[in-house]
Write a protein that holds these residues in place. Structure first.
Motif, PDB file in Angstrom:
ATOM      1  N   GLY A 145      38.157 102.374 119.742  1.00 55.30           N
ATOM      2  CA  GLY A 145      38.034 102.041 121.161  1.00 55.30           C
ATOM      3  C   GLY A 145      37.620 100.599 121.374  1.00 55.30           C
ATOM      4  N   ALA A 146      36.693 100.109 120.540  1.00 53.63           N
ATOM      5  CA  ALA A 146      36.267  98.717 120.658  1.00 53.63           C
ATOM      6  C   ALA A 146      37.412  97.765 120.351  1.00 53.63           C
ATOM      7  N   ALA A 147      38.273  98.130 119.404  1.00 55.22           N
ATOM      8  CA  ALA A 147      39.432  97.293 119.106  1.00 55.22           C
ATOM      9  C   ALA A 147      40.408  97.252 120.277  1.00 55.22           C
ATOM     10  N   LEU A 148      40.546  98.362 120.989  1.00 56.45           N
ATOM     11  CA  LEU A 148      41.447  98.410 122.144  1.00 56.45           C
ATOM     12  C   LEU A 148      40.965  97.511 123.272  1.00 56.45           C
ATOM     13  N   THR A 149      39.653  97.398 123.437  1.00 53.81           N
ATOM     14  CA  THR A 149      39.105  96.668 124.590  1.00 53.81           C
ATOM     15  C   THR A 149      38.556  95.301 124.215  1.00 53.81           C
ATOM     16  N   VAL A 150      38.770  94.840 122.983  1.00 54.68           N
ATOM     17  CA  VAL A 150      38.229  93.548 122.589  1.00 54.68           C
ATOM     18  C   VAL A 150      38.835  92.433 123.454  1.00 54.68           C
ATOM     19  N   GLY A 151      37.993  91.525 123.864  1.00 52.82           N
ATOM     20  CA  GLY A 151      38.446  90.420 124.698  1.00 52.82           C
ATOM     21  C   GLY A 151      38.452  90.702 126.180  1.00 52.82           C
ATOM     22  N   ILE A 152      38.225  91.937 126.586  1.00 54.56           N
ATOM     23  CA  ILE A 152      38.176  92.289 128.003  1.00 54.56           C
ATOM     24  C   ILE A 152      36.751  92.076 128.512  1.00 54.56           C
ATOM     25  N   LYS A 153      36.593  91.279 129.545  1.00 54.11           N
ATOM     26  CA  LYS A 153      35.275  91.038 130.097  1.00 54.11           C
ATOM     27  C   LYS A 153      34.749  92.304 130.781  1.00 54.11           C
ATOM     28  N   ARG A 154      33.498  92.604 130.489  1.00 57.10           N
ATOM     29  CA  ARG A 154      32.848  93.793 131.034  1.00 57.10           C
ATOM     30  C   ARG A 154      33.677  95.042 130.757  1.00 57.10           C
ATOM     31  N   ILE A 215      47.491  92.962 117.394  1.00 58.18           N
ATOM     32  CA  ILE A 215      48.196  92.757 118.664  1.00 58.18           C
ATOM     33  C   ILE A 215      47.330  91.950 119.633  1.00 58.18           C
ATOM     34  N   ASN A 216      46.041  92.276 119.714  1.00 65.07           N
ATOM     35  CA  ASN A 216      45.152  91.582 120.653  1.00 65.07           C
ATOM     36  C   ASN A 216      44.886  90.142 120.251  1.00 65.07           C
ATOM     37  N   LEU A 217      45.011  89.835 118.964  1.00 65.91           N
ATOM     38  CA  LEU A 217      44.727  88.477 118.500  1.00 65.91           C
ATOM     39  C   LEU A 217      45.943  87.570 118.504  1.00 65.91           C
ATOM     40  N   ARG A 218      47.112  88.090 118.888  1.00 66.93           N
ATOM     41  CA  ARG A 218      48.304  87.251 118.947  1.00 66.93           C
ATOM     42  C   ARG A 218      48.225  86.258 120.097  1.00 66.93           C
TER      43      ARG A 218
END
Length: 218
Positions: A145-154, A215-218
């Protein structure tokens, strides 16, 4: 990998998301329940396994948003993603660090807190066994779950909404093991189901978490 684990343990303690916060929340939940349902020992002993499991589950949620957030903020996550170490191994170390600072203290504290809820004597062994087998799954699912939401503020609320439905099977079988053990019934069926969930998440979710991070780090 060991150096990464030690680093994450130090960061968890320094950032205030270590075992102290989870234990304090666990204690508050257990202490407040008798005030809400009454001091009758018969009722408390009946609901004790479920309450202790729910308290442990919610305590695990408190520090999930910190698993990758600190590395994202200082740019360390990009360096880790390009390191010669497989990203799946890095995710596994993150989950292990979370369990060591959150799940393991909850497992050790559960018998003492069970006294507040008049947990039957025969239930302590199965409570500890169910938490020891189930909390690693909570940490691994939380890491996903943390990997899915990484980079999302709040993104803490979104993370909780994503993770809680995935926690339900672990909660059901973990609480069932503790309940059956406390009442003197056979526990092997829910214990095997709980073990299957835990080993399944340990085998599959690190790869899913690593794929989501790429995917989130691309």
């Amino acid at each position: 990998m060991i150096a990464l684990l030690v680093r994450d343990l130090r960061l968890a303690v320094r950032a205030g998301g270590g075992f102290g916060l989870g234990l304090a929340f666990f204690l508050i939940v257990v202490v407040l329940v008798p005030f809400g349902v009454g001091p009758e020992s018969g009722l408390l002993s009946k609901i004790a396994p479920g309450v202790l499991w729910i308290g442990a589950l919610l305590a695990c949620l408190l520090s999930l948003d910190r698993i990758f957030a600190l590395d994202w903020e200082d740019g360390s996550l990009d360096l880790l993603a390009t390191a010669p170490v497989p990203l799946e191994g890095i995710v596994s170390m993150k989950a292990l660090a979370h369990w060591l600072t959150t799940g393991l203290p909850l497992v050790l504290a559960a018998p003492a807190l069970g006294v507040f809820l008049s947990l039957p004597q025969q239930g302590y062994v199965w409570l500890v066994a169910s938490l020891a087998m189930g909390t690693p799954a909570l940490s691994v699912i939380g890491t996903f779950g943390a990997a899915l939401t990484v980079g999302i503020k709040r993104g803490g609320l979104l993370l909780s909404l994503l993770v809680l439905p995935l926690y339900v099977p672990t909660l059901i079988f973990g609480a069932e093991v503790a309940r059956r053990g406390a009442e003197g019934f056979e526990v092997m069926t829910p214990l095997l189901m709980l073990g299957g969930i835990t080993f399944g998440t340990l085998a599959l979710l690190p790869f899913a978490s690593a794929a989501v991070l790429r995917i989130n780090l691309r």
